[in-house]
Design a protein around this motif. Structure first.
Motif, PDB file in Angstrom:
ATOM      1  N   PRO A 204      32.187  25.351  12.798  1.00  0.00           N
ATOM      2  CA  PRO A 204      32.224  26.030  11.534  1.00  0.00           C
ATOM      3  C   PRO A 204      31.166  25.187  10.670  1.00  0.00           C
ATOM      4  O   PRO A 204      31.120  24.076  10.584  1.00  0.00           O
ATOM      5  CB  PRO A 204      33.926  25.595  11.159  1.00  0.00           C
ATOM      6  N   GLN A 205      30.747  26.125   9.677  1.00  0.00           N
ATOM      7  CA  GLN A 205      29.775  25.581   8.624  1.00  0.00           C
ATOM      8  C   GLN A 205      30.532  24.920   7.653  1.00  0.00           C
ATOM      9  O   GLN A 205      30.267  24.105   6.900  1.00  0.00           O
ATOM     10  CB  GLN A 205      29.056  26.591   8.258  1.00  0.00           C
ATOM     11  N   VAL A 206      31.879  25.223   7.534  1.00  0.00           N
ATOM     12  CA  VAL A 206      32.657  24.524   6.472  1.00  0.00           C
ATOM     13  C   VAL A 206      34.102  24.165   7.173  1.00  0.00           C
ATOM     14  O   VAL A 206      34.491  24.995   7.904  1.00  0.00           O
ATOM     15  CB  VAL A 206      33.108  25.668   5.636  1.00  0.00           C
ATOM     16  N   LEU A 207      34.369  23.194   6.877  1.00  0.00           N
ATOM     17  CA  LEU A 207      35.477  22.428   7.783  1.00  0.00           C
ATOM     18  C   LEU A 207      36.410  21.774   6.578  1.00  0.00           C
ATOM     19  O   LEU A 207      36.105  20.874   5.875  1.00  0.00           O
ATOM     20  CB  LEU A 207      35.001  21.335   8.649  1.00  0.00           C
ATOM     21  N   PHE A 208      37.524  22.207   6.610  1.00  0.00           N
ATOM     22  CA  PHE A 208      38.594  21.606   5.691  1.00  0.00           C
ATOM     23  C   PHE A 208      39.571  20.682   6.288  1.00  0.00           C
ATOM     24  O   PHE A 208      40.028  21.132   7.432  1.00  0.00           O
ATOM     25  CB  PHE A 208      39.548  22.974   4.948  1.00  0.00           C
ATOM     26  N   LEU A 209      39.981  19.688   5.744  1.00  0.00           N
ATOM     27  CA  LEU A 209      40.950  18.748   6.340  1.00  0.00           C
ATOM     28  C   LEU A 209      41.947  18.438   5.314  1.00  0.00           C
ATOM     29  O   LEU A 209      41.383  17.826   4.122  1.00  0.00           O
ATOM     30  CB  LEU A 209      40.472  17.448   6.853  1.00  0.00           C
ATOM     31  N   ASP A 210      43.299  18.618   5.398  1.00  0.00           N
ATOM     32  CA  ASP A 210      44.251  18.025   4.421  1.00  0.00           C
ATOM     33  C   ASP A 210      44.701  16.810   4.912  1.00  0.00           C
ATOM     34  O   ASP A 210      45.535  16.632   5.883  1.00  0.00           O
ATOM     35  CB  ASP A 210      45.336  19.276   4.512  1.00  0.00           C
ATOM     36  N   GLU A 211      44.538  15.711   4.084  1.00  0.00           N
ATOM     37  CA  GLU A 211      44.897  14.360   4.030  1.00  0.00           C
ATOM     38  C   GLU A 211      44.872  13.889   5.638  1.00  0.00           C
ATOM     39  O   GLU A 211      45.655  13.622   6.508  1.00  0.00           O
ATOM     40  CB  GLU A 211      46.316  14.378   3.858  1.00  0.00           C
ATOM     41  N   PRO A 212      43.567  13.878   6.224  1.00  0.00           N
ATOM     42  CA  PRO A 212      43.337  13.632   7.703  1.00  0.00           C
ATOM     43  C   PRO A 212      43.671  11.918   8.071  1.00  0.00           C
ATOM     44  O   PRO A 212      43.699  11.677   9.264  1.00  0.00           O
ATOM     45  CB  PRO A 212      41.923  13.705   7.855  1.00  0.00           C
ATOM     46  N   THR A 213      43.873  11.252   7.061  1.00  0.00           N
ATOM     47  CA  THR A 213      44.115   9.768   7.437  1.00  0.00           C
ATOM     48  C   THR A 213      45.444   9.440   7.285  1.00  0.00           C
ATOM     49  O   THR A 213      46.050   8.263   7.595  1.00  0.00           O
ATOM     50  CB  THR A 213      43.387   8.920   6.523  1.00  0.00           C
ATOM     51  N   THR A 214      46.376  10.419   6.835  1.00  0.00           N
ATOM     52  CA  THR A 214      47.850  10.082   6.629  1.00  0.00           C
ATOM     53  C   THR A 214      48.495   9.863   7.993  1.00  0.00           C
ATOM     54  O   THR A 214      48.275  10.546   9.093  1.00  0.00           O
ATOM     55  CB  THR A 214      48.401  11.398   5.954  1.00  0.00           C
ATOM     56  N   GLY A 215      49.203   8.800   8.272  1.00  0.00           N
ATOM     57  CA  GLY A 215      49.727   8.503   9.389  1.00  0.00           C
ATOM     58  C   GLY A 215      49.209   7.614  10.247  1.00  0.00           C
ATOM     59  O   GLY A 215      49.695   7.455  11.331  1.00  0.00           O
ATOM     60  N   LEU A 216      47.888   7.452  10.108  1.00  0.00           N
ATOM     61  CA  LEU A 216      46.920   6.650  10.817  1.00  0.00           C
ATOM     62  C   LEU A 216      46.935   5.098  10.251  1.00  0.00           C
ATOM     63  O   LEU A 216      46.912   4.855   9.190  1.00  0.00           O
ATOM     64  CB  LEU A 216      45.636   6.993  10.931  1.00  0.00           C
ATOM     65  N   ASP A 217      46.766   3.986  11.316  1.00  0.00           N
ATOM     66  CA  ASP A 217      46.566   2.878  10.772  1.00  0.00           C
ATOM     67  C   ASP A 217      45.101   2.724  10.068  1.00  0.00           C
ATOM     68  O   ASP A 217      44.201   3.373  10.320  1.00  0.00           O
ATOM     69  CB  ASP A 217      46.896   1.856  11.886  1.00  0.00           C
ATOM     70  N   GLU A 233      26.694  15.724   8.741  1.00  0.00           N
ATOM     71  CA  GLU A 233      25.455  15.959   8.625  1.00  0.00           C
ATOM     72  C   GLU A 233      24.965  17.361   8.878  1.00  0.00           C
ATOM     73  O   GLU A 233      23.927  17.774   8.256  1.00  0.00           O
ATOM     74  CB  GLU A 233      24.716  14.958   9.513  1.00  0.00           C
ATOM     75  N   SER A 234      25.658  18.258   9.531  1.00  0.00           N
ATOM     76  CA  SER A 234      25.290  19.498   9.763  1.00  0.00           C
ATOM     77  C   SER A 234      26.324  20.504   8.912  1.00  0.00           C
ATOM     78  O   SER A 234      26.160  21.776   9.328  1.00  0.00           O
ATOM     79  CB  SER A 234      25.081  19.761  11.099  1.00  0.00           C
ATOM     80  N   ARG A 235      26.995  20.044   8.226  1.00  0.00           N
ATOM     81  CA  ARG A 235      28.367  20.969   7.837  1.00  0.00           C
ATOM     82  C   ARG A 235      28.964  20.438   6.603  1.00  0.00           C
ATOM     83  O   ARG A 235      28.771  19.416   6.393  1.00  0.00           O
ATOM     84  CB  ARG A 235      29.234  21.443   8.772  1.00  0.00           C
ATOM     85  N   THR A 236      29.470  21.480   5.784  1.00  0.00           N
ATOM     86  CA  THR A 236      30.201  20.965   4.636  1.00  0.00           C
ATOM     87  C   THR A 236      31.648  20.839   4.849  1.00  0.00           C
ATOM     88  O   THR A 236      32.358  21.647   5.339  1.00  0.00           O
ATOM     89  CB  THR A 236      30.229  22.030   3.553  1.00  0.00           C
ATOM     90  N   ILE A 237      31.929  19.230   4.874  1.00  0.00           N
ATOM     91  CA  ILE A 237      33.403  18.814   5.224  1.00  0.00           C
ATOM     92  C   ILE A 237      34.094  18.915   3.801  1.00  0.00           C
ATOM     93  O   ILE A 237      33.717  18.057   2.962  1.00  0.00           O
ATOM     94  CB  ILE A 237      33.417  17.669   5.989  1.00  0.00           C
ATOM     95  N   ILE A 238      35.237  19.284   3.557  1.00  0.00           N
ATOM     96  CA  ILE A 238      36.172  19.173   2.303  1.00  0.00           C
ATOM     97  C   ILE A 238      37.334  18.671   2.847  1.00  0.00           C
ATOM     98  O   ILE A 238      38.019  19.334   3.554  1.00  0.00           O
ATOM     99  CB  ILE A 238      36.282  20.524   1.545  1.00  0.00           C
TER     100      ILE A 238
END
Ligand SMILES: Nc1ncnc2c1ncn2[C@@H]1O[C@H](COP(=O)(O)OP(=O)(O)OP(=O)(O)O)[C@@H](O)[C@H]1O
Length: 623
Positions: A204-217, A233-238
């Protein structure tokens, strides 16, 4: 090398590809607010808002309002205190909030988002919704099977999966089951990377992530965000994130700060501290910027909620002006100040140009609609295959259903053992009918109530289904059909077959083959009808207890109006129609007619009521 760079798979025209959104990664000094020729190669959002109806339904509650900005290729973070609207804004940008509620416009490369934007963008939910009984590789292969264009060959799919596994560092755990609440699988970081990989499959050229670090050490969280940085580097990450440590914060290209649904900062992450300082909020030298920013925003929010709370508040976090004016303004001030900032003006100017260009293009401003990558037939095969594999990987419920059915069949078989052939003792003449009807009633009851195990069918995987459907994996009908067919064959039909064979022969019912098959068919139909009722409640209820209670209510009513406990003619007239909704009535009548119609029973024995004690009588019962 990134997944995107090595992609050899041709796009067969089914999934529109929007090309690169721009070469910059946000660290090139251009920043989200810069005006320049590259400005359209991005996701822009214009006066985006989101409202929900209040409980009384007459008014609406504003969750986010008037948010405008630009997200360029790079790592774009959404931050803010809890409840500030990060997830809501992320969902609105990703087109995951339905039609009612969102307002404003979201453009991709200066064009309106395509219909079904979900099919061409990636969205990683906070809870990592992936099938626990499948391995990492199998999950990725599932995504590849459904989301790559249908012309993609088996080898190309495999190649894409291999590349994602390598890209995300999942080689060592590729064959390990992901795991679920019942058994341990891969680690939290590996699970998160698998979730990301599920989306990277479609590049995907646009990638969305909801709280990707929650629950990780802490260490895993940093490694996940570093991975995202590389992918950006090659896509928009939000991504929305709550309170990252410094090593994570320093990786962000742009930062959007929200406070109670409004934007209070949108610009390069590196410039946020100077901006806060310019407002009179200097950050102490060794303080984590994210902690500092959230403290300021939370303090300002509290201040605006109630002037009473200012007494207990740490006023050292307020700017000089706020301390002097005794604490008026708060969060509203932060919004106002941002709107008066040069940064805001530059963003608005740039967004204005993007908008103008869109209007100049007139009707051609929308990207071609995206659709499902694969056909409905292929989707059904793939989803059904996964359901079957999942069932046999975790077969306890299947075994349990069969064992319970066999135990029940044996109990009925023992209690009603050998109901007798054509000849019965005279004193049992009345029992010929009542015993059979009693046995049939318990058989129907068993078939109906054993289907209560289906209440979980749609509830257990509801979150997974909602996520996959929203991400364009498959249609709703595909999931429904696959789940129902797998469940019916494995857990409903096979156990009924066993049950029928055991009871029919233990009870010594009429041995005509035709009658046995009608008996079997009747029990199938009773079982399937009861399962259908349970599926319906499983679909509409969100929690198992509600679905269980609703199903039990339906079954008990069905039992009551089945004609076993009360003669249907004895019912009040206005209630009699309920017999037509009773599974028990249909089941009981069909089984009774099948067994008893046209049969003859002979009873012979000593007649005690006769004045002549030695008289022997014979009775022939024709039905
Ligand atoms: N459908 C809804 N109905 C009512 N209130 C809602 C709805 N959706 C969101 N909200 C409210 O809107 C606010 C913002 O929610 P959202 O989940 O976007 O915040 P967030 O910043 O992601 O919070 P967190 O960091 O705690 O996950 C919250 O107060 C939430 O209760």
């Amino acid at each position: 090398m990134s997944v995107n760079e090595k992609a050899p798979i041709a796009n067969h025209g089914q999934v529109p590809h929007y090309g690169s959104l721009g070469a910059g990664n946000g660290d090139d000094g251009a920043g989200p607010n810069s005006v320049g020729p590259e400005k359209e190669k991005s996701l822009t959002f214009h006066q985006v808002g989101y409202e929900v109806p209040t409980l009384c339904g007459r008014r609406t509650k504003v969750i986010i309002s008037s948010c405008s900005g630009i997200m360029r290729p790079g790592l774009n973070a959404l931050m803010g205190p809890t409840g500030s609207g990060k997830t809501t804004l992320l969902d609105v940008l990703a087109d995951r909030k339905g039609r009612r509620g969102p307002s404003g416009d979201v453009l991709i490369n200066g064009s309106r988002r395509p219909k079904n934007f979900k099919c061409v963008s990636g969205y990683v939910v906070q809870d990592d919704l992936i099938m626990g009984s499948l391995s990492v590789r199998e999950n990725l292969a599932f995504s590849a099977a459904l989301r790559l264009p249908s012309g993609t060959t088996w080898n190309q799919r495999k190649e894409r999966v291999d590349r994602v596994i390598q890209e995300l560092g999942l080689v060592s755990c590729a064959g390990t089951k992901v795991g679920n609440e019942f058994f341990r699988g891969v680690s939290g970081g590996e699970r998160k990377r698998t979730s990301i990989g599920m989306e990277l499959i479609i590049q995907p050229q646009v990638l969305f992530l909801d709280e990707p670090t929650t629950g990780l050490d802490a260490f895993t969280a940093v490694s996940v965000v570093k991975l995202l940085k590389r992918l950006s580097e090659s896509r928009t990450i939000i991504l929305s994130i709550h309170q990252p440590r410094y090593s994570i914060f320093s990786l962000f290209s742009s930062l959007t700060l929200l406070s109670r649904g409004s934007m209070v900062y949108h610009g390069p992450a590196q410039q946020v501290l100077p901006y806060f300082e310019s407002l009179g909020f200097p950050c102490a030298e060794h303080e984590n910027p994210a902690d500092f920013i959230l403290d300021v925003l939370t303090t300002c929010e509290k201040k605006s909620i109630s002037n009473d709370t200012i007494v207990a508040m740490d006023t050292s976090l307020l700017g000089e002006e706020e301390r002097e004016d005794g604490g008026g303004g708060g969060a509203v001030d932060m919004v106002e100040r941002y709107r008066k900032s040069d940064m805001y003006q530059r963003t608005e100017q740039e967004l204005g140009q993007v908008w103008q260009r869109l209007e100049e293009r007139g009707q051609g401003g929308r990207l071609p609609a995206a659709g499902y990558a694969s056909s409905i037939l292929w989707q059904t095969m793939v989803v059904m295959h996964r359901s079957i594999v999942g069932l046999f990987r975790d077969p306890l419920s299947l075994y349990f259903q069969i064992i319970i059915m066999v135990i029940f069949a044996l109990i009925i078989g023992i209690v009603y053992f050998d109901l007798g052939g054509k000849k019965v003792p005279l004193e049992s003449i009345n029992n010929i009918i009542t015993d059979r009807i009693g046995a049939f009633f318990f058989m129907c009851m068993n078939q109906v109530f054993s289907n209560m195990s289906a209440v979980d069918l749609f509830i257990q995987r509801k979150a997974l289904f909602i996520h996959e459907n929203a991400s364009g994996y498959y249609r709703v009908s595909v999931f429904f059909f696959s789940q129902v067919v797998t469940d019916l064959i494995a857990k409903r039909i096979a156990p009924v077959l066993l049950f029928s064979v055991i009871t029919y022969f233990m009870l010594d019912l009429d041995r005509e083959p035709e009658k046995f098959f009608i008996f079997l068919l009747t029990l199938f139909l009773v079982s399937i009808s009861a399962a259908a009722i349970t599926y319906a409640f499983s679909s509409i209820a969100n929690v198992t207890p509600v679905a269980t209670l609703l199903s039990a209510l339906a079954f008990v009513l069905s039992m009551l109006f089945g004609g076993f406990f009360i003669a249907l003619k004895s019912l009040p007239v206005w209630l009699r129609w309920l017999k037509y909704l009773s599974l028990f009535r249909y089941g009981l009548e069909a089984l009774s007619i099948n067994e008893l119609r046209g049969r003859e029973f002979y009873a012979e024995g000593f007649n005690s009521s006769s004045p002549c004690m030695s008289h022997t009588v014979s009775v022939v019962l024709r039905l």
